[in-house]
Motif scaffolding. Structure first.
Motif, mmCIF file in Angstrom:
data_model
loop_
_atom_site.group_PDB
_atom_site.id
_atom_site.type_symbol
_atom_site.label_atom_id
_atom_site.label_comp_id
_atom_site.label_asym_id
_atom_site.label_seq_id
_atom_site.Cartn_x
_atom_site.Cartn_y
_atom_site.Cartn_z
ATOM 1 N N GLY A 157 0.777 -1.234 0.000
ATOM 2 C CA GLY A 157 0.000 0.000 0.000
ATOM 3 C C GLY A 157 0.808 1.282 0.000
ATOM 4 O O GLY A 157 0.251 2.361 0.193
ATOM 5 N N TYR A 158 2.121 1.200 -0.244
ATOM 6 C CA TYR A 158 2.946 2.411 -0.253
ATOM 7 C C TYR A 158 2.697 3.275 -1.490
ATOM 8 O O TYR A 158 2.796 4.487 -1.441
ATOM 9 N N TYR A 159 2.414 2.619 -2.617
ATOM 10 C CA TYR A 159 2.317 3.354 -3.884
ATOM 11 C C TYR A 159 1.096 2.917 -4.684
ATOM 12 O O TYR A 159 0.518 1.850 -4.450
ATOM 13 N N ARG A 160 0.746 3.785 -5.651
ATOM 14 C CA ARG A 160 -0.183 3.408 -6.709
ATOM 15 C C ARG A 160 0.551 3.610 -8.031
ATOM 16 O O ARG A 160 1.205 4.634 -8.235
ATOM 17 N N VAL A 161 0.416 2.654 -8.917
ATOM 18 C CA VAL A 161 1.078 2.784 -10.212
ATOM 19 C C VAL A 161 0.044 2.713 -11.330
ATOM 20 O O VAL A 161 -1.005 2.071 -11.194
ATOM 21 N N ASP A 220 2.270 8.210 -4.255
ATOM 22 C CA ASP A 220 2.211 7.590 -2.928
ATOM 23 C C ASP A 220 0.747 7.387 -2.543
ATOM 24 O O ASP A 220 -0.164 7.689 -3.322
ATOM 25 N N ALA A 221 0.517 6.880 -1.356
ATOM 26 C CA ALA A 221 -0.846 6.536 -0.941
ATOM 27 C C ALA A 221 -1.745 7.765 -0.879
ATOM 28 O O ALA A 221 -2.967 7.660 -0.959
ATOM 29 N N GLU A 222 -1.132 8.949 -0.737
ATOM 30 C CA GLU A 222 -1.934 10.183 -0.669
ATOM 31 C C GLU A 222 -2.161 10.794 -2.059
ATOM 32 O O GLU A 222 -2.803 11.846 -2.166
ATOM 33 N N GLY A 223 -1.585 10.176 -3.081
ATOM 34 C CA GLY A 223 -1.790 10.684 -4.434
ATOM 35 C C GLY A 223 -0.738 11.678 -4.884
ATOM 36 O O GLY A 223 -0.894 12.321 -5.926
ATOM 37 N N THR A 224 0.344 11.815 -4.119
ATOM 38 C CA THR A 224 1.427 12.713 -4.511
ATOM 39 C C THR A 224 2.394 11.962 -5.428
ATOM 40 O O THR A 224 2.818 10.851 -5.095
ATOM 41 N N ASP A 228 8.232 -1.747 -2.913
ATOM 42 C CA ASP A 228 6.901 -2.353 -2.948
ATOM 43 C C ASP A 228 6.575 -2.739 -4.384
ATOM 44 O O ASP A 228 7.155 -2.198 -5.331
ATOM 45 N N THR A 229 5.637 -3.664 -4.524
ATOM 46 C CA THR A 229 5.401 -4.307 -5.813
ATOM 47 C C THR A 229 3.929 -4.299 -6.195
ATOM 48 O O THR A 229 3.074 -4.582 -5.355
ATOM 49 N N ALA A 230 3.655 -3.975 -7.428
ATOM 50 C CA ALA A 230 2.287 -4.032 -7.937
ATOM 51 C C ALA A 230 2.209 -5.033 -9.083
ATOM 52 O O ALA A 230 3.160 -5.181 -9.841
ATOM 53 N N ILE A 231 1.084 -5.693 -9.155
ATOM 54 C CA ILE A 231 0.854 -6.643 -10.248
ATOM 55 C C ILE A 231 -0.192 -6.050 -11.190
ATOM 56 O O ILE A 231 -1.307 -5.752 -10.775
#
Ligand SMILES: [Cu+2]
Length: 135
Positions: A35-39, A62-66, A127-130
């Motif tokens: 949950g650290y980032y959104r990609v 980041d999680a806040e959208g920055t 951190d990892t996103a799929i």
């Protein structure tokens, strides 16, 4: 007739799901495992096609959208149903600013379901996103 209505409902629900997953930039985005980032990504080859070398721009917030700058990204992937990886080794070649990163060397060699693993490394947080996509 009932069958047609059922299909329409399923389509509507699918649309609602896509909308809910979209971020403020109106693009689909994926949360990383911890949950650290959104990609999110934008392919410079649109529509995506097989056997064409191309670039992606991956956006990281980041999680806040920055937007997250000064990150290091890596991308691996493959087709889980076929048990093989990507035919290339994409590389992050440039930080474009505003949380955007250039990934060069993307290529998909088969039609079907692909899964990409995007690893974001920034300020000591890895951190990892799929990302799932179908070509
Ligand atoms: Cu395959």
């Amino acid at each position: 007739m009932h069958r047609l209505i059922a299909i329409s409902c399923a389509l509507l629900m699918a649309f609602a799901g896509v909308t809910a997953a979209q971020d403020a930039t109106d693009r689909q985005s994926w949360s990383t495992r911890s949950g650290y980032y959104r990609v999110s990504y934008k392919s410079r080859l649109e529509p995506l096609a097989i056997n064409r070398m191309h670039d992606w721009v991956i956006h990281v917030e980041d999680a806040e959208g920055t937007p997250v700058n000064n990150a290091t990204l890596s991308v691996t992937g493959g087709m889980p149903k076929h048990n093989h990886g990507l035919p290339t080794e994409p590389r992050m070649t440039k930080s474009l600013g505003n949380g955007d990163y250039l990934m060069e060397g993307m290529r998909f060699h088969m039609s079907g379901d692909w899964e990409l693993t995007v690893t974001v490394d920034a300020a000591g947080r890895r951190d990892t996103a799929i990302i799932s996509l179908t070509i």
